[in-house]
Design a protein around this motif. Structure first.
Motif: not given
Length: 723
Positions: A599-617
């Motif tokens: 879950e800790a790894l997933n939380r940092t992955e969510q952090m990266l997805q925030l800026i690498t996804d194609k959507r409004c931050f």
């Protein structure tokens, strides 16, 4: 008890007591003295159990709260949903409050505390107004709030290990006299039976229990703390009239957990306001290395002047980056948990006064910093979670003026991301050895109701398990498996220095406890010592002796110094006796711990997805917290995605060849190879109690394979062990 080992590596993490100045463990210098258990008429207050259920509270007038808001705090009107929350609390009900950082959560319990103390005093009698008790994990934040309240003329205090003897005695005096309005303490203190008893008998009772950082109660939260799970039990034991739980970072799942724990009606008692703030512009940029990003950072700071916090992960990075910024002509200073208190206080004061100061800091900086005009918050390393990111950017632009929140990401963040997640999980062998120690034949032979005494500090070092992780393991044994229950930690040694009135005070007190203290207190040159356990064996309850020692200490007859803490657990059902039974608990507990690591790894992955996804931050962040942009908008219009319509690409470092010389050097230097995960931590540069004990963090092998992937490139290390 010796202090816990410092994190020599300098990684300031959410769970580091050093980092956030987490409030006191139970080994502070005094076992909290009992409050005077008499009311204004000299009648002993009935016990909580004898009182029965709390009486129905009479709703208080909201206009009184509005007067307090203006006269004491200087605000003209309530903001967000403060008014609704306070109205519910004054009406006698409990609430959960999820407001963004800077949203005025503290007023939701400070205002009611003043109304309880000042408005309904007439119906209760002098000194019987009760108190508001605030549970908070941060010493620094508690101190800041108390200082601010005292400046406004509000009687407030903290109970923590940073207090001097005179300050502690003054707090006890205010409690006895019914003068105190707000008292702050740490969640760890709720394990202290003496403190629980003291709160049961506070004059006027606990009118309101406020639980700050309430997301810590949820195992799904980003900073779960097992002591928080016990607060609901504590609230029942002290018969708190109302509870208010407050957090800035609760997802819908976490908010539901909080409400369920305190039996708060989620439909009527949950107050959530939007996390979106239109004046915050969320920006991001990527690069191959951090040094490559230095010019971009310098350009950003030149283009966006003003008070700024630049967050990094490591203590040494604060100094290196602050030096680079000073070379670039900026007024920049470094800040981290390893600095002495005076230096940190001076830096915080300087930042509050200056308009151009840039603080390069670990996440140790920011808690309690109430500066409205912070123009920029920069993350130069990846935050551990979206919750942490939201909390930290929330410190910018509280004055409503446009502010920038920049996040720089590069391949090096992948290594730091694993350091966040991999540091807490011990090896299976470490867990097995710990449980074998807990379920030793000496302990399993004890009956139900018997007590296990152990030193957490010694277990951390012996089994290479971090402090927070060890507490989580014990919490599972207590809360999931119902084998034990934590009780008041005990001191193995009690010494005291007598005042000039010692002999006369003992002569005038005819209690059995006083007679025992007088008889068995052995005096050396200046200090007395007393063997509490021997007296207990003689038939006198240990609690009676400790209570009397604390009363003598509180009244100034003696100066008491307990020492040598042992954590105490009461056995609640028969403990496992066989190897297979213990192994079953190893499997169950380790499965939970592995899940938390993922879950800790997933939380940092969510952090990266925030800026690498194609959507409004901004929208993605709001939706993580069960929110959305106002007015049905799908884009904020001012984040990097909205302005460029180009997603950020994290640049991954090229693969590395396995470093066999470094691998061999680690094996040559660390003869004990039965803990493969420990060897992997050394290779990767992750500190641990055993690494600190062996002084490895300053050795060349420490972090010598940091460019490898923890679970893939270090596979040869793991193959040296059955694990």
């Amino acid at each position: 008890m010796p202090p816990p080992p410092n994190d020599e590596f300098g990684l300031d993490s959410d769970d580091d007591a050093d980092l956030l100045a987490l409030a006191d463990e139970i080994d502070d210098a005094d076992l909290v003295a009992f409050a005077d258990q008499v009311d204004a008429h000299g009648t002993k207050r009935k016990s909580a159990e004898a009182d029965g259920p709390p009486a129905k509270r009479v709703a208080l007038d909201l206009p009184c709260a509005e007067i307090a808001l203006t006269r004491i705090f200087g605000f003209k009107t309530f903001q967000l949903k403060q008014k609704q929350v306070i109205s519910r609390i004054l009406g006698g009900e409990s609430a959960t409050v999820v407001f963004p950082t800077g949203g005025g959560k503290s007023l939701c319990y400070q205002i009611p505390a003043l109304v309880f103390s000042d408005v309904d005093a007439g119906s209760r009698g002098k000194g019987e107004n009760g108190i508001t008790l605030v549970v908070s994990p941060l010493i620094a934040l508690m101190k800041d709030q108390v200082d601010a309240l005292v400046r406004r003329g509000v009687k407030a205090a903290t109970m923590d290990s940073s207090k001097s003897r005179d300050e502690y005695l003054h707090t006890c005096e205010m409690l006895r006299n019914g003068e105190l309005k707000i008292l702050y303490c740490a969640p760890e203190r709720l394990n202290n039976e003496g403190f629980v008893e003291q709160m049961k008998y506070v004059r006027g009772g606990i009118r309101l229990l406020a639980v700050d950082e309430a997301h810590c109660i949820s195992e799904w939260g980003h900073s779960f703390r097992p002591d928080y799970l016990k607060i609901a039990r504590f609230a029942h034991e002290i018969r708190a009239e109302r509870v208010v739980c407050l957090t800035a970072t609760a997802t819908p799942r976490v908010a539901s957990d909080i409400c369920r724990a305190f039996n708060i009606n989620e439909t009527e008692g949950l107050f959530r306001t939007s996390t979106y703030r239109s004046n915050l512009h969320l920006l991001a940029e990527s690069g191959k290395t951090k040094k490559e990003l230095y010019p971009s950072l310098i350009k950003f700071l030149k283009d966006n002047r003003g008070a700024t916090i630049v967050y990094v992960t490591l203590q040494k990075q604060t100094e290196e980056l602050a030096t680079e910024l000073r070379k670039g002509g900026f007024n920049a200073r470094s800040f981290h948990a390893g600095m002495d208190t005076a230096t940190k206080t001076r830096l915080q004061d300087d930042f509050m006064r200056a308009d151009d100061l840039i603080i390069v800091a670990t996440i140790a900086f920011g808690m309690g910093i109430d500066k409205a005009s912070i123009r920029n918050v920069v993350h130069f390393n990846i935050p551990s979670s979206l919750e942490s990111y939201s909390q930290e950017i929330g410190r910018a632009g509280r004055d409503g003026i446009q502010s920038k929140c920049m996040f720089y990401v590069c391949g090096e963040d992948l290594h730091l991301r694993e350091m966040f997640a991999r540091g807490d999980l011990p090896s299976r062998e470490s867990l097995r050895s710990l449980l074998q120690d807990i379920f030793h034949s000496t302990n399993v032979s004890l009956p139900v109701g018997g007590e296990i005494r152990t030193s957490h500090y010694e277990q951390e070092r012996e089994f290479d398990i971090r402090s927070t992780t060890l507490k989580n393991i014990y919490a599972q044994l207590e809360l999931t498996h119902n084998l034990i229950r934590a009780t008041t930690p005990v001191y193995t040694k009690y010494t005291y220095k007598a005042s000039s009135g010692y002999d006369s005070a003992l002569a005038s007190d005819k209690s059995a406890a006083t007679a025992a203290i007088k008889k068995y207190g052995e005096k050396a040159k200046t200090w007395y010592s007393i063997d509490i356990d021997s007296l207990t064996i003689s038939g006198l309850p240990r609690a009676d002796i400790i209570r009397k020692l604390n009363e003598l200490d509180e009244s100034g007859v003696i100066e008491l110094k307990p020492a040598g803490v042992y954590n105490v657990y009461k056995i609640t059902q028969s403990l496992p006796r066989t190897g297979p039974a213990i192994e079953s608990y190893v499997d169950q507990i380790y499965e939970v711990m592995e899940k938390r690591e993922q879950e800790a790894l997933n939380r940092t992955e969510q952090m990266l997805q925030l800026i690498t996804d194609k959507r409004c931050f901004s929208r993605a962040l709001a939706q993580h917290f069960g929110d959305d942009l106002p007015g049905g908008k799908t884009e904020c219009g001012h984040c990097t995605w909205c302005m460029t319509k180009t997603s950020i690409v994290q640049q991954v470092p090229p693969p590395v060849t396995f470093n066999f010389p470094a691998f061999k050097a680690i094996l040559d230097h660390v003869p004990n190879r039965d803990d493969a995960r420990f060897l992997a931590r050394i290779a990767f540069g992750i500190t641990s109690p055993k690494a600190t004990k062996m002084k490895l963090s300053k050795h060349p092998i420490f972090g010598s394979m940091a460019d490898h992937t923890f679970m893939v490139s270090t596979t040869p290390i793991f193959s040296t062990s059955p694990d």
